[in-house]
Each structure stands twice: as structure tokens, then as C-alpha cells.
Design a protein around this motif. Structure first.
Motif, PDB file in Angstrom:
ATOM      1  N   GLU A   1      64.113  29.989 -57.382  1.00  0.00           N
ATOM      2  CA  GLU A   1      64.902  31.085 -57.956  1.00  0.00           C
ATOM      3  C   GLU A   1      66.394  30.803 -57.791  1.00  0.00           C
ATOM      4  OE1 GLU A   1      65.112  34.712 -60.037  1.00  0.00           O
ATOM      5  OE2 GLU A   1      63.415  33.407 -59.654  1.00  0.00           O
TER       6      GLU A   1
ATOM      7  N   GLY B   1      66.992  30.683 -61.406  1.00  0.00           N
ATOM      8  CA  GLY B   1      66.915  32.120 -61.689  1.00  0.00           C
ATOM      9  C   GLY B   1      68.009  32.594 -62.628  1.00  0.00           C
ATOM     10  N   LYS B   2      67.735  33.674 -63.330  1.00  0.00           N
ATOM     11  CA  LYS B   2      68.718  34.225 -64.259  1.00  0.00           C
ATOM     12  C   LYS B   2      69.596  35.248 -63.539  1.00  0.00           C
ATOM     13  CE  LYS B   2      65.603  37.736 -65.840  1.00  0.00           C
ATOM     14  NZ  LYS B   2      65.346  38.797 -66.682  1.00  0.00           N
TER      15      LYS B   2
ATOM     16  N   ARG C   1      71.318  38.617 -62.647  1.00  0.00           N
ATOM     17  CA  ARG C   1      70.835  39.995 -62.722  1.00  0.00           C
ATOM     18  C   ARG C   1      71.947  40.982 -63.065  1.00  0.00           C
ATOM     19  NH1 ARG C   1      67.266  36.727 -61.220  1.00  0.00           N
ATOM     20  NH2 ARG C   1      65.159  37.390 -60.773  1.00  0.00           N
TER      21      ARG C   1
ATOM     22  N   LEU D   1      72.803  35.034 -57.726  1.00  0.00           N
ATOM     23  CA  LEU D   1      72.178  35.609 -58.919  1.00  0.00           C
ATOM     24  C   LEU D   1      72.670  37.026 -59.208  1.00  0.00           C
ATOM     25  CD1 LEU D   1      68.525  34.314 -58.691  1.00  0.00           C
ATOM     26  CD2 LEU D   1      70.484  33.327 -59.845  1.00  0.00           C
TER      27      LEU D   1
END
Length: 180
Positions: free
Chosen positions: A51, A55-56, A58, A95
Motif C-alpha cells: 500500500e 496505494g492511491k 485518499r 497516502l
């Protein structure tokens, strides 16, 4: 005398999730829900690492503790090792999560979803996935020469005169900071 670095972390989870965590039959003997959550997070370290890399963002959006406004929320204290807290804190920052508690709840939902799918074989399935990830990472790892070449291509196009490049160790602590 060895002093361990334990971080007392307070968070809120909904009662249904807490009951599911209590009913889990984990291989380690759990003294409390807090202990179970910490053990789950420690087991999910490779997922946290993936992640961290892929991960993208948020965008610091607030996510409710649960979708049902009538659901009872309960306070929980997690006594986690400092290394685990540091990894979660860095993931929270990188993130752009709204809170570390939101991040932990997301990992717990992920794990409970896997438990629903694989039942008692969840740890075996995760071990298979982690082994596959490890072989992929080993196969795709750059040599030192290729890494330096790639780093140089990136550094040349960074704006500004005083540019900093930070190299982290395996515990996500700054190891070297280069001024370029």
C-alpha cells in the motif's frame, strides 16, 4: 533491563467489527481485542508495504466509522510496537489518510473480508500471496548501477537549487539525506 517501545493508540471501531474480532480463531492466543488487532496488523506488514508503494491518495477525506448511524461505536486502545506505529504513521502521511484510525479500520475490514472468503485458511493464503510478492520483488529489483542511473535521471529534473533526497532504512527511518 530491556525497555520496549510501546505506543498507546486510541481509536474507535463499531461494535459489529469488535464482535467479529473477538470471535476470530487466530493461531496466537489473544488476551484482548487490542492484542488481536496488533497481531493482525503485524501479520499484514507486507500489505502495508504494498500500500505504501502502490496505494492511491485518499485526499484526507473523512470516512465514517461505519455506514450505519445507529451502530454503536466503542473506544479501543491499541498497545502497538513503536515500529508498527511508525509504519502506519508514514503510510498515513504518504497516502494522505484522514486519520491513522481510519487506516487501521480499512486494514481490519480487508482482513475480515479475507476471513469471510478463506475461513481458517486465511493465513495460509496470505503466506502464499506474500511469497509470490517476494519473488516478484526479487525478480524486479534494480542493480545498484541501474538504481543510481535512474536516480540521476530523476534528480536532474527536480526544480530548485537546494534539493534533498532522503534514503530510508527498512524501518522507514531516514538513513541518509543528500543535498544535491
Amino acid at each position: 533491563m530491556i525497555k520496549t517501545n510501546i505506543h498507546d493508540f486510541h481509536m474507535v471501531i463499531n461494535r459489529k467489527m469488535k464482535e467479529k474480532l473477538k470471535k476470530l480463531n487466530l493461531p496466537h492466543k489473544s488476551r484482548s481485542v487490542s492484542h488481536q488487532i496488533v497481531k493482525i496488523l503485524q501479520f499484514l506488514i507486507p500489505v502495508i508495504g504494498k500500500e505504501q508503494k502502490w496505494g492511491k491518495q485518499r485526499l484526507s477525506k473523512y470516512m465514517a466509522v461505519c455506514n450505519d448511524p445507529e451502530e454503536i461505536r466503542e473506544h479501543t486502545h491499541l498497545y502497538m510496537p513503536g515500529e508498527l506505529y511508525r509504519e502506519l504513521k508514514l503510510l498515513h502521511q504518504d497516502l494522505n489518510f484522514y486519520s491513522i484510525a481510519q487506516l487501521i479500520r480499512e486494514f481490519l475490514r480487508f482482513f475480515l473480508g479475507l476471513v469471510d472468503m478463506y475461513k481458517n485458511d486465511v493465513f495460509k493464503e496470505l503466506e502464499k500471496i506474500f511469497t509470490r510478492w517476494k519473488t516478484e520483488d526479487d525478480r524486479n529489483q534494480l542493480t545498484s548501477r541501474k538504481f543510481i542511473r535512474q536516480l540521476w535521471k530523476i534528480i536532474r529534473f527536480l526544480p530548485g537549487k537546494n534539493r534533498l533526497v532522503t534514503v530510508y532504512n527498512i524501518n522507514y527511518s531516514p538513513f541518509w539525506i543528500f543535498r544535491i
